[in-house]
Write an enzyme that holds these catalytic residues in place. Structure first.
Site, PDB file in Angstrom:
ATOM      1  CG  ASP A  33      -2.114   0.878   1.105  1.00 34.08           C
ATOM      2  OD1 ASP A  33      -2.362   1.390  -0.011  1.00 34.08           O
ATOM      3  OD2 ASP A  33      -2.810   1.072   2.112  1.00 34.08           O
ATOM      4  CG  ASN A  35       1.874   1.603  -5.160  1.00 38.55           C
ATOM      5  OD1 ASN A  35       2.732   1.365  -4.330  1.00 38.55           O
ATOM      6  ND2 ASN A  35       1.395   0.691  -5.988  1.00 38.55           N
ATOM      7  NE  ARG A  37      -1.331   6.602   1.410  1.00 40.77           N
ATOM      8  CZ  ARG A  37      -1.448   5.648   2.321  1.00 40.77           C
ATOM      9  NH1 ARG A  37      -1.160   5.910   3.585  1.00 40.77           N
ATOM     10  NH2 ARG A  37      -1.855   4.455   1.983  1.00 40.77           N
ATOM     11  CD1 TRP A  38       7.397   6.449  -2.771  1.00 35.97           C
ATOM     12  CD2 TRP A  38       6.874   6.894  -4.919  1.00 35.97           C
ATOM     13  NE1 TRP A  38       8.574   6.468  -3.490  1.00 35.97           N
ATOM     14  CE2 TRP A  38       8.277   6.740  -4.819  1.00 35.97           C
ATOM     15  CE3 TRP A  38       6.330   7.169  -6.167  1.00 35.97           C
ATOM     16  CZ2 TRP A  38       9.138   6.849  -5.910  1.00 35.97           C
ATOM     17  CZ3 TRP A  38       7.173   7.289  -7.261  1.00 35.97           C
ATOM     18  CH2 TRP A  38       8.559   7.136  -7.132  1.00 35.97           C
ATOM     19  NE  ARG A  46      -4.417   6.993  -7.043  1.00 34.66           N
ATOM     20  CZ  ARG A  46      -4.255   6.624  -5.758  1.00 34.66           C
ATOM     21  NH1 ARG A  46      -4.022   7.534  -4.843  1.00 34.66           N
ATOM     22  NH2 ARG A  46      -4.359   5.366  -5.403  1.00 34.66           N
ATOM     23  CG  HIS A  50      -0.342   2.364  -9.286  1.00 39.10           C
ATOM     24  ND1 HIS A  50      -0.578   1.970  -7.984  1.00 39.10           N
ATOM     25  CD2 HIS A  50      -1.415   3.137  -9.629  1.00 39.10           C
ATOM     26  CE1 HIS A  50      -1.734   2.472  -7.567  1.00 39.10           C
ATOM     27  NE2 HIS A  50      -2.253   3.189  -8.549  1.00 39.10           N
ATOM     28  CD  GLU A  80     -13.211  -4.944  -1.170  1.00 38.39           C
ATOM     29  OE1 GLU A  80     -12.034  -5.330  -1.390  1.00 38.39           O
ATOM     30  OE2 GLU A  80     -14.094  -5.714  -0.748  1.00 38.39           O
ATOM     31  CG  ASN A  81      -7.872  -1.945  -5.137  1.00 43.14           C
ATOM     32  OD1 ASN A  81      -6.929  -2.700  -4.927  1.00 43.14           O
ATOM     33  ND2 ASN A  81      -8.169  -0.960  -4.301  1.00 43.14           N
ATOM     34  NE  ARG A 207      -7.924   0.654   5.454  1.00 41.73           N
ATOM     35  CZ  ARG A 207      -7.589   1.912   5.740  1.00 41.73           C
ATOM     36  NH1 ARG A 207      -7.668   2.349   6.976  1.00 41.73           N
ATOM     37  NH2 ARG A 207      -7.182   2.730   4.795  1.00 41.73           N
ATOM     38  CB  SER A 209      -7.725  -3.670   2.912  1.00 39.93           C
ATOM     39  OG  SER A 209      -7.457  -2.465   3.576  1.00 39.93           O
TER      40      SER A 209
END
Ligand code: IPE
Ligand code: IPE
Ligand code: MG
Length: 254
Positions: A33, A35, A37-38, A46, A50, A80-81, A207, A209
């Protein structure tokens, strides 16, 4: 036992690792998790996060092989993605296809066995073709197994397992009273893999997820603030050090 790792990347120092101080999990699961924010921190789109994350995948799998981790399950795309903006879903599918095209020959060479779990029939046909090819050409490899969780949800996997068992009962192959933890586990997507001993989640989120809800029941959980594209060998060693310091009791007394 000591060994030296020489990196292709000049910027990273060679390290001497004392393996005897580390407990090596047979199976490590990772929620990759951070990617987005990086990329955001660098003012990049975004998708750049990735792309950088895909490089971490190769580096971490290679390191797992060296360290003797037999299975590594990487959460790459959740059920969910699919609800992300279509543009992001499309670019993730494109990157996945490119990753498989580029890296399959290397996996063959590096003795990596490739697998995938999830509702794979939802993936675009071009991705499916690359997945099937990668699984097939690496099936005889005996090093680390890299298991990608794609279009994957833990609840979905449990529902799929329940349906499979109900079908077997309806067909008279199985009696309801025979269903126990072992039989239920055997209906999961990859029943030949042991449960993960260690779950690592990057980017500080605490979490699950919807990841491996059945298999993680007794896993040790290590959360690191490091974002996935920055997660490399040093971060892996630090997670393994934290894991090695845990007492695993499984409900018993030590
Ligand atoms: C993880 O990075 C990759 C996927 C879920 C596909 P994110 O895309 O979730 O990155 P953040 O959490 O927004 O930083
Ligand atoms: C979990 O990350 C899924 C993957 C890493 C593939 P998410 O970024 O989708 O999870 P949430 O939304 O923060 O729980
Ligand atoms: Mg995220």
């Amino acid at each position: 036992m000591k060994f030296t790792t020489r990196k292709k990347d000049d910027a990273v120092l060679d390290e001497v690792v004392d393996l005897s101080e580390l407990s090596i999990p047979e199976h490590m699961a990772v929620i990759m998790d951070g990617n987005g924010r990086w990329a955001k921190r660098r003012g990049l789109p975004r998708v750049a996060g990735h792309k950088a994350g895909a490089e971490s995948v190769s580096k971490v799998v290679e390191a797992c092989g060296r360290l003797g981790i037999k299975f590594v399950t990487l959460y790459a795309f959740s059920s969910e993605n699919w609800n992300r903006p279509q543009r992001e879903v499309d670019s993730l599918m494109g990157l996945l296809e490119k990753f498989l095209k580029d890296k399959t020959p290397q996996m063959v060479n590096d003795n990596v066995r490739f697998r995938a779990i999830g509702r794979l029939d939802k993936l675009p046909p071009s991705v499916m073709r690359e997945l099937e090819y990668a699984v097939e050409v690496t099936s005889g490899n005996t090093g680390v197994t890299m298991n990608l969780a794609l279009s994957y949800g833990g609840r979905e996997e449990i529902v799929d397992a329940a349906k499979q068992l109900m079908r077997r009962c309806a067909d008279g192959e199985l009696c309801i009273d025979e269903v126990d933890n072992e039989v239920f586990g055997s209906a999961m997507y990859a029943p030949d893999m042991p449960d993960p001993c260690l779950l690592v989640r990057t980017s500080g989120e605490v979490r699950l997820s919807n990841f491996l809800l059945w298999q993680l029941s007794y896993a040790e959980i290590v959360i690191t603030d490091t974002l996935w594209p920055d997660f490399r060998y040093e971060s892996l060693l630090s997670a393994l050090r934290e894991y090695s310091a845990r007492d695993r009791r499984f409900g018993k007394l030590l």
